[in-house]
Scaffold this motif. Sequence first.
Motif, PDB file in Angstrom:
ATOM      1  N   ASP A 131       0.807  -1.218   0.000  1.00 57.38           N
ATOM      2  CA  ASP A 131       0.000   0.000   0.000  1.00 57.38           C
ATOM      3  C   ASP A 131       0.842   1.271   0.000  1.00 57.38           C
ATOM      4  O   ASP A 131       0.321   2.373   0.158  1.00 57.38           O
ATOM      5  N   GLU A 151      -3.066  -4.918  -5.061  1.00 58.17           N
ATOM      6  CA  GLU A 151      -3.814  -3.793  -5.632  1.00 58.17           C
ATOM      7  C   GLU A 151      -2.965  -3.170  -6.721  1.00 58.17           C
ATOM      8  O   GLU A 151      -1.778  -2.930  -6.519  1.00 58.17           O
ATOM      9  N   ARG A 153      -2.034  -0.060  -8.356  1.00 56.03           N
ATOM     10  CA  ARG A 153      -2.115   1.392  -8.163  1.00 56.03           C
ATOM     11  C   ARG A 153      -1.697   2.044  -9.472  1.00 56.03           C
ATOM     12  O   ARG A 153      -0.526   2.376  -9.691  1.00 56.03           O
TER      13      ARG A 153
END
Length: 281
Positions: A131, A151, A153
């Motif tokens: 993150d 994820e 990004r």
Amino acid sequence: MSNSPGHPPHPTSPSGSDRTSPPTPAHPSPRTFEDLVAEAEAAPTAGWDFSWFEGRATEARPSWRYAEAMAQRLARAKASLDIQTGGGEVLASAATLPPLAVATEGWPANVAKATALLHPRGVAVVASPEDAPLPFADGAFDLVTSRHPVEARFTDIARVLRPGGTYFAQHVGPASVFEVVEYFLGPQPAEVRNSRHPDLERAEAEAAGLEVADLRAERLRMEFFDVGAVVHFLRKVVWMVPDFSVEKYRPRLRELHDLIQAEGPFVAHSTRHLFDLRKPA
């Protein structure tokens, strides 16, 4: 399966074959519930080596053969970044790496595993939380890859790509392996089932200024041949059932063992999509 339910890497036959019938059992049959569970609890879970599942679980591979296609692109690249490399197994499978090759990983056990595997190949492994912003300068790479990122990004990916550079990745799609998830957690709401949908990620990528050269999606059959395979899968892919432990779910696991004994493999389906994105020159 990256971190809401439905983001596993994948238990597959190490050969990569798409089996349609159970392989020869790895152990004499029958084995007791307690035997299978104890063996699965004792198995190490670091890295993304899924060879433990040989003879115990299979998953069909996507038709695009991501590792092979990624290797072809790496052979042509000058500077590459592999995001969330796990234990580095997929990147290490490429025969030729760019003059500058970097990988990131956030889980300490995997950082150590990837470092041992990739450093001899000249790859710099950088410990970086999933993150956190990518710790690299703008325009540092002409190729960014990832297999099953927690994820994507896209704004950060676009930032570190050079003009004309490519993001080439295989993502986990919506409701992946939800037969397993919902067996333990019950029915999931629509917003959970539909998260990580390729159309939503496409919109995010385009909003970040990336152009979609190719986007493909497939739903793939998985089979778990014993309850130990399910236990090991949930211990390894911890975000599928976040509160999983054998003790908490022992009654449900015993029911699953009985079901497999009576009816055969527990069948689930993974979802995958392939992204080929370009940063405009």
